[in-house]
Design a protein around this motif. Structure first.
Motif: not given
Ligand code: SF4
Length: 469
Positions: A315-323, A344-346, A375-378, A381-383
């Motif tokens: 789903h990632c839109i590569r916004c970079g917010a999680c970084l 985190p997304v990486g 922080a993820c807009p979409v 559940d990264l962690h």
């Protein structure tokens, strides 16, 4: 061979992380660079009637898109082809590079002007094209700067975030021979002059894509510098490379995703330029490329799609917010990860895209604080995905030491008598631990080198409970 490579990836990461966390100037600089971000983002969030509802809607739209990816990709392709776009499918990075190289050869191209595309970083396109003798020029200012330094982007949205203006001035002076001051406007004008010339010379314009609209067969590109528009408008041939997961079902979905990407990514209400490309120049149109090739890249995304547990990472839109909010990223910096997608997304997707065994250590580059998920807009559940990667890694090929350590811990933790004995030994050996701490005799040297061992209290919780009045 595999073991050696694995050691290299892990030890490279550890070495770079150790160096960067000890580099106080770097840490302070990254903190300063990101200081204004959260405040700006939160101000922009207030422009949404409800940011949480918007996140929910975005997550559901992406869920629909990814869970019907086959249908949406067929619809997208049919629409693109109906207006003369040539669509190519690439299963791997190698295939994508071959397809693009062949297009360039067929067009007898020499110079390629590029706008920012993380997918091209993912397949190491510049390196491959330069190896074939093509000249590649990055037109995004941040990408242009890191290209001059022969470096990978530091951040998926802000590629040269780690550099101070004085460093950029020195770089321009050295590489271009022109840097009147370290004023950002002056430096931008220097880059602009170089790039304008390249636009005129370029045979091919190359772009990535932020969203692909299945309903209308359009590629949406969002940017702040206008370089992507020039990249597509001036050269006669345009090539777009994008991951298959970038599909959105409907044109109307952009009404949510464009402001959301700008808000989460840079704390902006909207990025300055938002362009929808629907095909090459049609009869009667005054501008645009005469030929347009779209390369749709899989590169193990379908393997992630097959994983019901972690599919939502697509789903990632590569916004970079999680970084931006990750305490690990903010301390070790983007280059430490050694991957195209950092933070985190990486850490979640790289083990899927490049192999769990080689990249499992990234799952441990997290404090599991959950700031990324928040922080993820979409709403990825990264962690929890990082935890799942840890679980998968330990289940797949644990080393002999790991197996021994887990087994021993399991035995001790499951036996109250052994547990009590271990606590006693731990408490009694504290003076000895303090003597050997950090020395060659310390079995936990790697850990204690930079940390103090917390003293064990004389009275355990159990003792306290038993003795309480
Ligand atoms: S995982 Fe979420 S927060 Fe991170 S880059 Fe992707 S969309 Fe943005």
């Amino acid at each position: 061979m595999v073991l050696n490579r694995m050691r290299t990836f892990v030890s490279d990461f550890k070495d770079r992380a150790t160096a960067k966390t000890g580099d106080l100037r770097h840490r302070q600089f990254i903190r300063t660079a990101l200081r204004g971000y959260e405040a700006a983002r939160d101000r922009r969030k207030d422009a949404f009637q409800s940011w949480q509802s918007a996140r929910q809607a975005a997550a559901e739209t992406k869920w629909e898109a990814i869970n019907n990816l086959d249908k949406h990709l067929v619809a997208l392709t049919a629409k693109l082809e109906s207006r003369g776009t040539k669509v190519h499918w690439a299963s791997t990075g190698d295939q994508a590079r071959d397809i693009i190289t062949q297009i360039l050869r067929d067009k007898k191209a020499r110079t390629i002007i590029k706008s920012k595309a993380m997918t091209s970083e993912e397949i190491h396109l510049n390196h491959a094209l330069e190896h074939e003798g093509f000249t590649v020029v990055e037109s995004d200012l941040g990408e242009f700067i890191v290209q001059l330094r022969h470096e990978a982007p530091y951040h998926i949205v802000f590629p040269s975030m780690h550099l101070q203006r004085g460093e950029i001035r020195e770089l321009f002076q050295r590489e271009i021979g022109d840097a009147p001051s370290d004023n950002p406007e002056d430096l931008t004008m220097v880059a602009r002059r170089v790039m304008r010339q390249k636009y005129i010379q370029a045979d091919i314009g190359f772009t990535g894509g932020n969203f692909a609209i299945a309903e209308t067969g359009m590629i949406s590109i969002t940017e702040n510098e206008g370089n992507s528009r020039l990249t597509s408008a001036l050269p006669k041939t345009m090539v777009t490379l994008m991951g298959i997961e970038k599909v959105l079902p409907r044109f109307a979905d952009l009404a949510l995703f464009l402001p959301m990407l700008a808000t989460a990514g840079a704390g902006q209400p909207m990025t300055c330029y938002n362009t929808m490309y629907s095909g090459p120049r049609q009869p009667g149109e005054p501008d645009g490329p005469e030929e347009w090739h779209v390369v749709l890249l899989d590169n193990r995304r379908t393997e992630l799609l097959a994983d019901a547990e972690q599919r939502d990472a697509l789903h990632c839109i590569r916004c970079g917010a999680c970084l931006n909010v990750c305490p690990i990223y903010r301390n070790v910096g983007g280059h430490t990860y050694g991957t195209t997608y950092s933070g985190p997304v990486g850490s979640v997707i790289t083990p899927h895209l490049r192999g769990l065994q080689d990249w499992k250590h990234l799952s441990n580059a997290s404090s599991l604080c959950g700031a990324c998920t928040e922080a993820c807009p979409v709403k990825i559940d990264l962690h929890h995905h990082l935890l799942q990667n840890r679980r998968n890694a330990s289940a797949s090929k644990p080393s002999l030491f790991e197996r021994f350590a887990y087994k021993t811990f399991g035995c001790v933790a499951n036996d109250p008598g052994l547990w009590a004995l271990a606590k006693k030994i731990g408490w009694l050996s504290q003076p000895l631990q303090n003597v050997v701490k950090g020395s060659a005799l310390d079995p936990a040297k790697a850990w204690t080198k930079t940390r103090d061992l917390p003293p064990m209290p004389r009275e355990t919780f159990k003792d306290w409970w038993r003795n309480r009045k």
